[in-house]
Write an enzyme that holds these catalytic residues in place. Structure first.
Site, PDB file in Angstrom:
ATOM      1  N   GLY A  11       0.079  -1.401   6.411  1.00  0.00           N
ATOM      2  CA  GLY A  11      -1.011  -0.435   6.507  1.00  0.00           C
ATOM      3  C   GLY A  11      -2.324  -1.139   6.792  1.00  0.00           C
ATOM      4  N   ALA A  12      -3.414  -0.387   6.734  1.00  0.00           N
ATOM      5  CA  ALA A  12      -4.758  -0.959   6.919  1.00  0.00           C
ATOM      6  C   ALA A  12      -5.765  -0.051   6.242  1.00  0.00           C
ATOM      7  CB  ALA A  12      -5.081  -1.075   8.400  1.00  0.00           C
TER       8      ALA A  12
ATOM      9  N   GLY B 121      -7.426  -3.679   0.705  1.00  0.00           N
ATOM     10  CA  GLY B 121      -7.805  -2.673  -0.296  1.00  0.00           C
ATOM     11  C   GLY B 121      -6.898  -2.720  -1.513  1.00  0.00           C
ATOM     12  N   GLY B 122      -5.669  -3.185  -1.303  1.00  0.00           N
ATOM     13  CA  GLY B 122      -4.718  -3.306  -2.411  1.00  0.00           C
ATOM     14  C   GLY B 122      -4.611  -4.734  -2.928  1.00  0.00           C
TER      15      GLY B 122
ATOM     16  N   LYS C 184      -8.235   6.249   8.921  1.00  0.00           N
ATOM     17  CA  LYS C 184      -8.502   4.824   9.080  1.00  0.00           C
ATOM     18  C   LYS C 184      -9.157   4.476  10.408  1.00  0.00           C
ATOM     19  CE  LYS C 184      -6.219   4.319   5.201  1.00  0.00           C
ATOM     20  NZ  LYS C 184      -4.939   3.675   5.064  1.00  0.00           N
TER      21      LYS C 184
ATOM     22  N   GLU D 295      -0.197 -10.755   3.006  1.00  0.00           N
ATOM     23  CA  GLU D 295      -0.060  -9.865   4.171  1.00  0.00           C
ATOM     24  C   GLU D 295      -0.341 -10.625   5.459  1.00  0.00           C
ATOM     25  OE1 GLU D 295      -1.271  -5.583   2.143  1.00  0.00           O
ATOM     26  OE2 GLU D 295      -2.775  -6.708   3.209  1.00  0.00           O
TER      27      GLU D 295
ATOM     28  N   GLY E  80       0.818  -1.212   0.000  1.00  0.00           N
ATOM     29  CA  GLY E  80       0.000   0.000   0.000  1.00  0.00           C
ATOM     30  C   GLY E  80       0.849   1.257   0.000  1.00  0.00           C
ATOM     31  N   SER E  81       0.169   2.407   0.016  1.00  0.00           N
ATOM     32  CA  SER E  81       0.885   3.678  -0.117  1.00  0.00           C
ATOM     33  C   SER E  81       1.549   4.106   1.191  1.00  0.00           C
ATOM     34  CB  SER E  81      -0.089   4.753  -0.608  1.00  0.00           C
ATOM     35  OG  SER E  81      -1.193   4.842   0.266  1.00  0.00           O
ATOM     36  N   THR E  82       1.036   3.696   2.336  1.00  0.00           N
ATOM     37  CA  THR E  82       1.634   4.107   3.610  1.00  0.00           C
ATOM     38  C   THR E  82       2.987   3.423   3.824  1.00  0.00           C
ATOM     39  OG1 THR E  82      -0.620   4.259   4.463  1.00  0.00           O
ATOM     40  CG2 THR E  82       1.150   4.349   6.073  1.00  0.00           C
TER      41      THR E  82
HETATM   42  C1  5RP Z   1      -3.310  -3.841   0.769  1.00  0.00           C
HETATM   43  C2  5RP Z   1      -3.594  -3.344   2.137  1.00  0.00           C
HETATM   44  C3  5RP Z   1      -3.079  -2.003   2.495  1.00  0.00           C
HETATM   45  O1  5RP Z   1      -2.290  -2.089   3.634  1.00  0.00           O
HETATM   46  C4  5RP Z   1      -4.264  -1.111   2.755  1.00  0.00           C
HETATM   47  O2  5RP Z   1      -5.099  -1.104   1.610  1.00  0.00           O
HETATM   48  C5  5RP Z   1      -3.836   0.310   3.088  1.00  0.00           C
HETATM   49  O3  5RP Z   1      -3.304   0.929   1.959  1.00  0.00           O
HETATM   50  P1  5RP Z   1      -2.832   2.446   1.979  1.00  0.00           P
HETATM   51  O4  5RP Z   1      -1.648   2.524   2.877  1.00  0.00           O
HETATM   52  O5  5RP Z   1      -2.513   2.749   0.542  1.00  0.00           O
HETATM   53  O6  5RP Z   1      -3.995   3.273   2.474  1.00  0.00           O
HETATM   54  O7  5RP Z   1      -4.210  -3.998   2.941  1.00  0.00           O
HETATM   55  O8  5RP Z   1      -3.917  -5.067   0.511  1.00  0.00           O
END
Ligand code: 5RP
Length: 267
Positions: free
Chosen positions: A101-102, A115-116, A140, A122, A42-44
């Protein structure tokens, strides 16, 4: 114009929050003596890797980094860090810590992830770590899962089982579960790093033990009102479901492999 400035400001605030959370998490939870580190998706997590890189090679060269999919694999390689694979981790050994991330975090630090579309790997990496650190920006935080992340619980499924799983989810009270489409420009369903599809299944906000103790709720009903634990137990039992995007402390990761409930969520 005013609206677009506000949108830009909000986006900047979110990025600042992610970055601060990531740098704080690395400062607090990446000890110099650690040798095996999980890196989520993810982006975080991009900021997590930036914070790790800033520690310098005197620290990081003694460490190996374990990705949760192709995105974090590329991230680790691009940062010049030592890439290793969880499939090569000797049986019975653990990562020192995993950062990820979450999509949503509830009062008890249960998470929605996926989400990704990387949730299966994971969860394996999280379950392989002595400590799992969730790094999340202010958006979040939510009191109950499903209140902030409205897209539904990501569920990784075998493609041939998808129609049947959709039917089961409807029967369990999910409101309009659907197969996640491919990324823009790609026809059909999204295909995970494991060759699976993702179903996003919205449920009413998931209850916690304290809601049940407080009274009227039963936490497992055909109206789709579930506790986190009861729903997770039911979802993972559906034939064709490979993994679910509910990460929950006591009955999930801990039972699977001795890994911890998330120890920190930063906002
Ligand atoms: C991917 C994940 C990510 O950790 C989650 O979607 C958070 O992403 P972001 O840091 O971009 O908000 O679970 O499967």
């Amino acid at each position: 114009m005013a609206t677009s400035a506000t949108v830009e400001e909000q986006a900047k605030l979110v990025e600042t929050s992610k970055r601060l959370a990531a740098f704080q998490a690395v400062k607090d939870y990446l000890l110099p003596e650690y040798t095996r580190i999980g890196i989520g998706s993810g982006s975080t997590v991009v900021y997590v890797v930036e914070a790790i890189s800033e520690l310098g090679s005197a620290v990081t060269s003694k460490m190996a980094f374990y990705p949760t999919g192709s995105q974090s694999e590329e991230l680790i390689e691009a940062a010049g860090l030592n890439l290793q694979y969880i499939s090569k981790l000797p049986a019975g050994q653990q990562l020192d810590v995993a950062f990820d991330g979450a999509d949503e975090v509830d009062d008890d630090l249960n998470l929605i992830k996926g989400g990704g579309a990387c949730l299966w790997q994971e969860k394996i990496v999280a379950a392989s770590a002595k400590q799992f650190v969730c790094v999340a920006d202010f958006r979040k935080l939510s009191t109950r899962l499903g209140m902030a992340w409205k897209k539904g619980i990501p569920i990784e499924v075998l493609p041939m089982a998808a129609p049947r799983v959709l039917g089961e989810l409807q029967r369990m009270g999910s409101q309009n579960p659907r197969i996640r489409p491919g990324l823009p420009g790609k026809a059909g369903a999204i295909v995970t790093d494991n060759g699976m599809w993702i179903i996003d299944a919205p449920f009413p906000p998931l209850l916690l033990p304290k809601d049940i103790e407080a009274g009227s709720q039963t936490g497992n009903s055909t109206a789709g009102v579930w506790t986190v634990d009861a729903l997770a137990d039911a979802l993972i039992k559906i034939p064709g479901v490979a993994e679910i995007g509910l990460f929950y402390g006591k009955n999930g990761l801990q039972l699977a492999s001795g890994a911890q409930k998330p120890v920190a969520a930063y906002f």
